[in-house]
Structures are given as C-alpha cells and as structure tokens.
Design a protein around this motif. Structure first.
Motif, PDB file in Angstrom:
ATOM      1  N   ILE A 164       0.865  -1.183   0.000  1.00 39.27           N
ATOM      2  CA  ILE A 164       0.000   0.000   0.000  1.00 39.27           C
ATOM      3  C   ILE A 164       0.897   1.227   0.000  1.00 39.27           C
ATOM      4  CG2 ILE A 164      -1.741   1.303   1.253  1.00 39.27           C
ATOM      5  CD1 ILE A 164      -2.860  -1.288   2.282  1.00 39.27           C
ATOM      6  N   ASP A 165       0.800   2.014  -1.061  1.00 34.97           N
ATOM      7  CA  ASP A 165       1.660   3.176  -1.260  1.00 34.97           C
ATOM      8  C   ASP A 165       1.064   4.406  -0.580  1.00 34.97           C
ATOM      9  OD1 ASP A 165       3.810   4.566  -2.183  1.00 34.97           O
ATOM     10  OD2 ASP A 165       3.040   4.847  -4.206  1.00 34.97           O
ATOM     11  N   THR A 174      -2.038   9.038   3.829  1.00 27.86           N
ATOM     12  CA  THR A 174      -2.468  10.271   3.167  1.00 27.86           C
ATOM     13  C   THR A 174      -3.871  10.176   2.596  1.00 27.86           C
ATOM     14  OG1 THR A 174      -1.543   9.564   1.043  1.00 27.86           O
ATOM     15  CG2 THR A 174      -0.101  10.807   2.520  1.00 27.86           C
ATOM     16  N   GLY A 175      -4.397   8.953   2.523  1.00 29.88           N
ATOM     17  CA  GLY A 175      -5.700   8.791   1.891  1.00 29.88           C
ATOM     18  C   GLY A 175      -6.808   8.585   2.887  1.00 29.88           C
ATOM     19  N   TYR A 176      -7.322   7.360   2.942  1.00 29.68           N
ATOM     20  CA  TYR A 176      -8.481   7.050   3.771  1.00 29.68           C
ATOM     21  C   TYR A 176      -8.091   6.003   4.805  1.00 29.68           C
ATOM     22  CZ  TYR A 176     -10.722   9.185  -0.270  1.00 29.68           C
ATOM     23  OH  TYR A 176     -11.061  10.033  -1.289  1.00 29.68           O
ATOM     24  N   SER A 177      -6.984   6.257   5.490  1.00 31.98           N
ATOM     25  CA  SER A 177      -6.423   5.246   6.380  1.00 31.98           C
ATOM     26  C   SER A 177      -7.455   4.713   7.362  1.00 31.98           C
ATOM     27  CB  SER A 177      -5.247   5.845   7.175  1.00 31.98           C
ATOM     28  OG  SER A 177      -4.234   6.248   6.297  1.00 31.98           O
ATOM     29  N   ALA A 178      -7.670   3.443   7.284  1.00 33.74           N
ATOM     30  CA  ALA A 178      -8.534   2.762   8.248  1.00 33.74           C
ATOM     31  C   ALA A 178      -7.817   1.471   8.601  1.00 33.74           C
ATOM     32  CB  ALA A 178      -9.915   2.481   7.632  1.00 33.74           C
ATOM     33  N   ILE A 230       5.245   4.121   4.161  1.00 33.63           N
ATOM     34  CA  ILE A 230       4.877   5.329   4.897  1.00 33.63           C
ATOM     35  C   ILE A 230       5.184   6.544   4.031  1.00 33.63           C
ATOM     36  CG2 ILE A 230       5.187   6.622   7.031  1.00 33.63           C
ATOM     37  CD1 ILE A 230       6.297   4.045   8.272  1.00 33.63           C
ATOM     38  N   ASP A 231       4.213   7.416   3.862  1.00 32.33           N
ATOM     39  CA  ASP A 231       4.363   8.549   2.960  1.00 32.33           C
ATOM     40  C   ASP A 231       5.449   9.519   3.417  1.00 32.33           C
ATOM     41  OD1 ASP A 231       3.137  10.035   0.604  1.00 32.33           O
ATOM     42  OD2 ASP A 231       3.078  11.576   2.171  1.00 32.33           O
ATOM     43  N   LYS A 232       6.077  10.140   2.448  1.00 28.15           N
ATOM     44  CA  LYS A 232       7.188  11.063   2.688  1.00 28.15           C
ATOM     45  C   LYS A 232       6.788  12.220   3.593  1.00 28.15           C
ATOM     46  CE  LYS A 232      10.551  13.920   0.121  1.00 28.15           C
ATOM     47  NZ  LYS A 232      10.390  15.119   0.949  1.00 28.15           N
TER      48      LYS A 232
END
Length: 579
Positions: A474-475, A479-483, A497-499
């Motif tokens: 999962i990229d 940042t998106g719809y983390s659940a 993990i996003d930058k």
C-alpha cells in the motif's frame, strides 16, 4: 322496329353500365373514410358524400352554406381554410390546408380541386376532407423526439443550440448578454452501477423536472445533453434570473435527498458558466467554454460553481496539447523506466527497486510523471502506459537475474483504472510466466484510495495474486483514507509510509507519534514497512531505532536509469561476496 328495339336495348345496357360504375364509385367514396363535398357553380348546389356526418354536424346545400364550415374550426385556422375553400378567387386549380376542429382533438386535411370551363371560369369544385389526427400525432412525436429529451422533457442538444443561435443574434442586436451553464451530476456512474440504471433514469428525470421549474419565463431554457449533464441558458440575466441565483436554488434543493424507488439519493453538482460575448461570440464556442469550466470544477473538488476566465482556457489548451503528445508517445513508446533502490535499515543490503516511469519527448526532454500521469488517467491512456511499464519492468528483472544471479523485488505502481481492468490479474500472471521470474519478486504498489473505491472487488483480485505468489504494497500510507481495520482483511504484505510523515517526524511531536504508531501497528500485523523520502541520516537512524525495516529516498539512492542501477547491483553483489 328492330332498329328502334336495338336502340332501346343499347340504352338499357349503357344505363346498367353507368349504374354499375356509379355504384362502384359511391362504394369507393363511402368506404374511403373521407368526407367529400361537390359544388356546381352553374346550379349553386352542393352534394355531401362519404363520411360527412363523422366530420361535421352541419349540412351544406349551396355556396352560402359553405361559410358554416368555418364555425367548425379553431379561430387561427379560419382564414387559411377560407382561402383554400374559395380557390376560385385565385388563379390556382388545387389547394390544400390542415385545420383542427374546434373543441376537438381532430386534425383534418382539406384538399380542393377546381374544374374550369373552356373560358377558364370556375365550373365545378370538389372538396375532400381527410382525418389526419393519427399522422399528425406521429409527426408531432417525431418532432418531439427530434427536439426534446424523452427522459426529462427538456430540450435536447439540437433544439438548445437552435434556440441559442437566435438568442445570441438577438443579444448582439440589443447589446446584452447570454449566460450558459453546464450542470453535471457528480459520480452519476456510481449511482447507475450501484443502484441500477432504472433508478438512475428516475434520478435524471426528477432532477431535470426541477431544473425546468427554475426556468420561470421565456428568457430561460434548459436542455438534457447526455446521461449526467444538463445545460441552462439565461437571456439578459439580472436579479433572480442569474446563474448565481439558479445555483443557490440548486444547492438548496440538493441539501435534501431525491426520493426514488426504494432509495433516498443525495447528489452534488459541478457547474461551469460562460457568458456571451465575454467568453465567446458563437453558440458552440460558448457551450464549449462552459463545459471546460465545468470540468475544471470537477477536477478541483467535484462541487460548486465557477465562471469562465482566460487562464482556464489556457490550462485546457495546454492539457489538450499534452494529451495529443501523450497519445503519440504511447504509439512511439517514448517512455523509459528509472529505478529507485530500497535498502534494509540494519544491513544496508538492497531489498529491491521501485520502477518509476519517465517520458522523454521528441525533443529529448524528460517530462515528470506529475505532469502527464493525471492527463493519462483522464484519457485512459494510463492503461497502455501501465501495460508497457509492467512488461518492461518484469523483462528487465529477468535480465538482471540472469546477469547478476541475485534475487530482488521489483515494485510496480499500478493505477486504479488499470487495476480495475477485468483481465489485469491474468495479464500480470502471463508476464511473470513469460519472462520466468519468481512471483514473489513482483510487488504491486496501490494507493489507499483504490481500496475505498471497491474494497471487496480489490480484495478478491489481490487474493488471486497472493495465492499465485505476487506481493502487494500500500503506497503513500496515511495520506488517503487510512482505516487500520481494513488492513487485517486485505492480502497485503508491505506498507509504505508517505514522505510527508517522514519529513515531519523529527520536527514536531505529532509527526513523531504518527510514524511510531504506524510502524508499531504494521509490525504487529506482520507486514513489512518501507519509509519513503528518507533524505537525512538522522531520519534513517530514527527509523532504524523504532523498528522500520526498509527505507527508500535520496539519502541512499535517487531514481536512476537502468545503466546506473546495474552499477549499483554490481556493487551490492561484490559487497555480499566479501561479507
């Protein structure tokens, strides 16, 4: 005596023949379904024939009685019918006129044939009345279908443009304005796919009727252009007859759901407005400008209203030019892959690489994915690009394995549009088998937003790939719809993990807590963690300390072309030999 008897017999025979022919013609007249009126100018007498009583409640015996015909028709049809009936007042010998019966839904066609004498004067005339109600209705239906949308009752595109042409000509003469708005129902496809086409049609009909109610007078009109798009125009807008006022009324209505068959549906709309003469001087160009602005609204958030301005058109033209060039790039295979390495935080060994597509245009310039990927996704070119990336990455991995004899993971970014293709899983497995690489060496990178679109459908596809051995990451996690709850039900192996979190984790306590929580949660679930965008040694030290397994970033390796990455592989191979 014999001669006299012969003449009598001949007359009898002729009389019988005439009677037979007369009977035949009368039968034809009586069974034709038409009404006939014969008039003799010399005798000033009329003869009514056929289905006269079905057409009229009057008796016409002479010329004066003819005037009674006009009491049977609508007021607007009286004068045209009078001219047709009194054809002798003109130089014509034939006339035809349609009229509608007064207080009845019966349309009648009147045909008049005038017979003149040798001197050219009127001698006889025959009027035929034919019921054309059925044909009139058919023609009206065809005309309605030609100019109106049968689902909503609004104008269709052809009629709207036809009317708009007249409005703009009038506005030009009167030096006033015309506003045109494109109104699009956001995410209508989800309603059709999720609830059903019939319910979707019901929604379109209800919303169309609501828009029609907003057209309070003849200076406003609305059309249904296609499935989810309407177009409204206002002549000389002011006061309550402005697009801003219309949008406020629409916005208020959309705060309440549409009550459909067994469903309550909320919708939002994107509205783009362009005005004559500021935006364009031609009807089609004006509509095009409004549509472009509407798409801009959708791109920026899928809700609201926006008005035309020059920069919007400039952006659109640039985007259109980019799309044209991109289509050429797909045909000519102008793409290349860069590879960014991923390293173990403890051993610094190479875990694998992420394949990153780049576009080198005809002039040799490298165009960033941030510029062309969004355009490719809108035009569905992303599927062709994605297919090229998959095959090139997997074939390159196969060559590396043969050349260097080492095992590493090839991570490939997959767009939501590409992944949604029915044959995606089959195609990926086909490529893995064709190039004879190990399935576990292929890792798909998908974003969280993909999971939210169709979580169950995505899960089934991922499960098929997992059973085959292909991994999933999962990229841009967070940042998106983390659940966190959905992670347990999905067959994924890696979380990236996003930058943005890596950048903030050493600057404030909140960022610190978020990264630690993600790493701890992922480790407990048994997944691998990769931190993206690691550019500082302090970041690497901290990530190693909290248990993050792998890193990816400029600190240890920028995205690099194939030749440079192969040099890195040689270094890694030598390093492993010496260790």
């Amino acid at each position: 005596m014999d001669e006299f008897q012969y003449q009598i017999d001949l007359l009898k025979a002729l009389n019988q023949k005439l009677n037979g022919e007369c009977s035949m013609y009368r039968t034809l007249v009586d069974t034709s379904g038409n009404a006939f009126l014969y008039y003799s100018f010399a005798e000033d007498t009329c003869l009514m024939m056929g289905d006269w009583d079905r057409f009229f409640e009057i008796q016409v015996r002479n010329r004066d009685d003819l005037n009674q015909l006009f009491s049977q028709v609508r007021e607007e049809d009286v004068e045209p019918l009078r001219r047709a009936v009194y054809i002798e007042e003109s130089k014509d010998s034939f006339s035809s006129q349609e009229f509608c019966r007064k207080n009845k839904k019966q349309w009648v066609e009147c045909e008049v044939n005038l017979i003149r004498d040798e001197m050219g004067g009127p001698k006889e005339k025959l009027l035929r009345f034919r019921d054309i109600t059925k044909f009139k209705k058919q023609n009206d239906d065809l005309a309605y279908m030609a100019y109106f949308d049968t689902l909503t009752g609004l104008y269709n595109r052809n009629r709207f443009i036809q009317e708009l042409v007249g409005w703009i000509q009038k506005a030009s003469a009167e030096e006033t304005t015309v506003s045109v708005a494109f109104i699009n129902i956001n995410d209508f496809r989800k309603i059709n796919d999720g609830i059903g086409v019939l319910v979707g049609d019901e929604l379109l009909s209800q919303f169309g009727r609501f828009l029609k109610e907003l057209c309070v007078d003849s200076t406003m009109m609305c059309a249904h252009l296609n499935a989810d798009t309407y177009c409204m125009a206002v002549y000389d807008p002011y006061g309550k007859r402005t697009m801003e006022s219309v949008y406020r009324q629409i916005h208020e209505r959309l705060e309440q759901p549409f009550s459909l068959t067994e469903h309550q549906v909320f919708i939002t709309v994107s509205v783009g407005v362009a005005e004559y003469p500021e935006a364009a001087g031609e009807p089609l160009a004006l509509m095009e400008r409004a549509e472009i602005v509407m798409f801009k609204v959708k791109h920026e958030g899928k809700s609201g209203i926006r008005y035309f301005d020059a920069p919007i058109i400039e952006d659109f033209v640039q985007s259109a030019q980019m799309e044209h060039r991109l289509k050429h790039a797909v045909l000519e295979k102008e793409f290349l892959l860069y590879y960014q390495p991923q390293f173990d935080t403890e051993t610094k060994h190479l875990r694998g690489v992420e394949a990153l597509v780049r576009w080198r245009d005809e002039e040799g310039r490298i165009i960033s994915p941030g510029e062309f990927i969004p355009i490719a996704e809108k035009s569905s070119l992303i599927v062709d690009i994605g297919e090229w990336v998959m095959e090139r990455a997997i074939s390159t991995l196969a060559r590396w394995k043969k050349r260097f004899g080492i095992s590493l993971i090839m991570s490939i970014n997959i767009s939501a549009i590409h992944f949604a293709m029915e044959e995606f899983s089959h195609r990926l497995i086909q490529l893995v088998e064709e190039y004879e690489v190990a399935p576990e060496e292929i890792e798909l990178e998908i974003t969280e937003s993909v999971l939210v679109e169709d979580c169950e459908g995505i899960r089934k596809k991922l499960e098929i790939l997992r059973q085959y051995g292909i991994q999933t990451a999962i990229d841009d996690f967070g940042t998106g719809y983390s659940a966190f709850s959905y992670l347990r039900s999905l067959p994924v192996q890696t979380i990236k993990i996003d930058k943005s979190f890596i950048d903030s984790m050493l600057k404030d306590e909140t960022g610190n807590i978020i990264v630690e929580s993600i790493v701890d949660m992922v480790n407990r679930l048994g997944y691998e963690t990769i931190a993206e965008g690691v550019e500082q040694q302090e970041q690497l030290d901290y990530l190693r300390e909290i248990g993050c397994e792998y890193i990816q970033g400029y600190l240890m390796g920028k995205p690099m072309p194939q030749e440079q990455l192969e040099e890195l592989l040689e270094e890694q191979l030598e390093k492993q030999v010496w260790e």
